[in-house]
Design a protein around this motif. Structure first.
Motif, PDB file in Angstrom:
ATOM      1  N   PHE A 106      51.473 -55.377  92.994  1.00 19.69           N
ATOM      2  CA  PHE A 106      50.582 -55.789  94.071  1.00 19.69           C
ATOM      3  C   PHE A 106      49.782 -54.593  94.587  1.00 19.69           C
ATOM      4  CE2 PHE A 106      52.349 -59.970  96.007  1.00 19.69           C
ATOM      5  CZ  PHE A 106      52.608 -60.477  94.755  1.00 19.69           C
ATOM      6  N   ASP A 107      48.480 -54.788  94.755  1.00 22.62           N
ATOM      7  CA  ASP A 107      47.588 -53.783  95.323  1.00 22.62           C
ATOM      8  C   ASP A 107      46.905 -54.422  96.534  1.00 22.62           C
ATOM      9  OD1 ASP A 107      45.804 -51.719  95.874  1.00 22.62           O
ATOM     10  OD2 ASP A 107      44.485 -52.186  94.177  1.00 22.62           O
ATOM     11  N   TYR A 108      47.347 -54.027  97.729  1.00 22.62           N
ATOM     12  CA  TYR A 108      46.811 -54.606  98.961  1.00 22.62           C
ATOM     13  C   TYR A 108      45.456 -53.963  99.274  1.00 22.62           C
ATOM     14  CZ  TYR A 108      51.373 -56.664  99.584  1.00 22.62           C
ATOM     15  OH  TYR A 108      52.519 -57.395  99.411  1.00 22.62           O
ATOM     16  N   LEU A 109      44.433 -54.781  99.323  1.00 24.85           N
ATOM     17  CA  LEU A 109      43.082 -54.285  99.551  1.00 24.85           C
ATOM     18  C   LEU A 109      42.828 -54.072 101.043  1.00 24.85           C
ATOM     19  CD1 LEU A 109      41.170 -56.574  97.034  1.00 24.85           C
ATOM     20  CD2 LEU A 109      42.130 -54.289  96.649  1.00 24.85           C
ATOM     21  N   PRO A 110      42.159 -52.976 101.413  1.00 26.77           N
ATOM     22  CA  PRO A 110      41.903 -52.669 102.823  1.00 26.77           C
ATOM     23  C   PRO A 110      40.698 -53.433 103.385  1.00 26.77           C
ATOM     24  CG  PRO A 110      41.017 -50.921 101.454  1.00 26.77           C
ATOM     25  CD  PRO A 110      41.697 -51.899 100.522  1.00 26.77           C
ATOM     26  N   VAL A 111      40.767 -54.750 103.342  1.00 26.10           N
ATOM     27  CA  VAL A 111      39.610 -55.567 103.715  1.00 26.10           C
ATOM     28  C   VAL A 111      39.305 -55.521 105.213  1.00 26.10           C
ATOM     29  CG1 VAL A 111      39.826 -57.073 101.702  1.00 26.10           C
ATOM     30  CG2 VAL A 111      41.011 -57.680 103.833  1.00 26.10           C
ATOM     31  N   GLY A 112      40.271 -55.136 106.019  1.00 24.53           N
ATOM     32  CA  GLY A 112      40.032 -55.001 107.455  1.00 24.53           C
ATOM     33  C   GLY A 112      39.080 -53.862 107.781  1.00 24.53           C
ATOM     34  N   ALA A 113      38.845 -52.972 106.824  1.00 24.22           N
ATOM     35  CA  ALA A 113      37.936 -51.844 107.030  1.00 24.22           C
ATOM     36  C   ALA A 113      36.476 -52.217 106.791  1.00 24.22           C
ATOM     37  CB  ALA A 113      38.332 -50.686 106.109  1.00 24.22           C
ATOM     38  N   LEU A 114      36.231 -53.400 106.270  1.00 23.97           N
ATOM     39  CA  LEU A 114      34.848 -53.834 106.036  1.00 23.97           C
ATOM     40  C   LEU A 114      34.201 -54.251 107.351  1.00 23.97           C
ATOM     41  CD1 LEU A 114      35.353 -56.058 102.865  1.00 23.97           C
ATOM     42  CD2 LEU A 114      34.083 -53.892 102.966  1.00 23.97           C
ATOM     43  N   PRO A 115      32.971 -53.824 107.603  1.00 20.89           N
ATOM     44  CA  PRO A 115      32.282 -54.315 108.799  1.00 20.89           C
ATOM     45  C   PRO A 115      31.917 -55.786 108.604  1.00 20.89           C
ATOM     46  CG  PRO A 115      30.769 -53.043 107.456  1.00 20.89           C
ATOM     47  CD  PRO A 115      32.124 -52.931 106.806  1.00 20.89           C
ATOM     48  N   LEU A 116      31.544 -56.428 109.676  1.00 17.75           N
ATOM     49  CA  LEU A 116      31.072 -57.801 109.576  1.00 17.75           C
ATOM     50  C   LEU A 116      29.866 -57.819 108.641  1.00 17.75           C
ATOM     51  CD1 LEU A 116      31.418 -60.697 110.561  1.00 17.75           C
ATOM     52  CD2 LEU A 116      29.864 -60.155 112.440  1.00 17.75           C
ATOM     53  N   TYR A 117      29.886 -58.742 107.671  1.00 17.11           N
ATOM     54  CA  TYR A 117      28.811 -58.778 106.680  1.00 17.11           C
ATOM     55  C   TYR A 117      27.457 -58.947 107.354  1.00 17.11           C
ATOM     56  CZ  TYR A 117      25.605 -59.937 103.072  1.00 17.11           C
ATOM     57  OH  TYR A 117      24.496 -59.921 102.275  1.00 17.11           O
ATOM     58  N   ASN A 118      26.506 -58.131 106.897  1.00 15.64           N
ATOM     59  CA  ASN A 118      25.133 -58.190 107.361  1.00 15.64           C
ATOM     60  C   ASN A 118      24.278 -57.703 106.194  1.00 15.64           C
ATOM     61  OD1 ASN A 118      22.581 -57.481 108.397  1.00 15.64           O
ATOM     62  ND2 ASN A 118      23.425 -56.887 110.384  1.00 15.64           N
ATOM     63  N   MET A 119      23.357 -58.521 105.747  1.00 15.98           N
ATOM     64  CA  MET A 119      22.531 -58.164 104.600  1.00 15.98           C
ATOM     65  C   MET A 119      21.803 -56.829 104.797  1.00 15.98           C
ATOM     66  SD  MET A 119      19.689 -60.555 102.815  1.00 15.98           S
ATOM     67  CE  MET A 119      19.810 -60.774 101.074  1.00 15.98           C
ATOM     68  N   ASP A 120      21.511 -56.479 106.046  1.00 20.50           N
ATOM     69  CA  ASP A 120      20.852 -55.203 106.330  1.00 20.50           C
ATOM     70  C   ASP A 120      21.710 -54.017 105.907  1.00 20.50           C
ATOM     71  OD1 ASP A 120      18.746 -56.617 107.451  1.00 20.50           O
ATOM     72  OD2 ASP A 120      19.431 -56.303 109.516  1.00 20.50           O
ATOM     73  N   LEU A 121      23.025 -54.213 105.828  1.00 26.84           N
ATOM     74  CA  LEU A 121      23.933 -53.120 105.467  1.00 26.84           C
ATOM     75  C   LEU A 121      24.122 -52.957 103.963  1.00 26.84           C
ATOM     76  CD1 LEU A 121      26.762 -53.726 108.117  1.00 26.84           C
ATOM     77  CD2 LEU A 121      24.824 -52.144 108.260  1.00 26.84           C
TER      78      LEU A 121
END
Length: 183
Positions: free
Chosen positions: A37-52
């Motif tokens: 198992f490889d737990y992905l650090p998805v909590g580190a992603l900012p709220l999706y915004n196409m500008d980013l």
């Protein structure tokens, strides 16, 4: 079961004491050496915004590379307002866009979830499956795994307390691993 199947894990709850984090860790121990198992650090992603997208967060490249390197993806998530969690949707969106393209396309996956509610996150999984089709994410059709969390489900160490529950979860993991390696 196949040995050493690499599984990227997305937990749809990042709160302290998350039931689904506990559930995912119990699954990992149950899988033993058969799955890594490889737990992905998805909590580190900012709220999706196409500008980013132009200057995407550095963690995104890492997450996408880990998904691509994995044999399959396990999504473990509660239900929020009869749908996927905001964290889960954000992860699905980020990893389907921008640099590196849609890393979900053609990837085999399984979805499961735990909730204190008697339905055990079933509606969020139905909604997840609708989203997965658009992303070309191949989700294990059966078994569907909705865990009703009640007192005594987990031991103090975080394992499944009953042989019945542990046995069902082990069969789910075996089926998933076999399905992933047959891709």
């Amino acid at each position: 079961m196949a040995q050493g199947v690499r599984i990227a894990v997305v937990v749809g709850s990042n709160r302290k004491g998350s039931i689904n984090q506990t559930y995912a860790r119990a699954l990992e121990r149950l899988a033993g050496e058969g799955m890594v198992f490889d737990y992905l650090p998805v909590g580190a992603l900012p709220l999706y915004n196409m500008d980013l997208e132009e200057e995407a967060p550095t963690v995104l490249a890492d997450i996408k590379a880990r998904i691509q390197a994995a044999d399959g993806v396990l999504f473990v998530s509660p239900e929020h307002n009869r749908s996927v969690t905001a964290l889960m949707k954000n992860t699905l969106d980020w990893c389907s866009r921008g640099s590196g393209g849609n890393v979900w396309a053609g990837k085999r996956a399984a979805v499961c979830g735990a909730s204190p509610g008697t339905r055990g996150a079933d509606l969020s999984q139905m909604h997840f499956r609708q989203i997965a089709v658009v992303l070309n994410l191949e989700v294990l059709p059966q078994p569907e795994v909705y865990v009703h969390v009640k007192e005594g489900l987990f031991t103090e160490a975080g394992d499944f307390a009953s042989e019945r529950d542990g046995g069902f979860q082990k069969r789910f993991l075996d089926r998933f691993a076999d399905w992933v390696v047959r891709a």
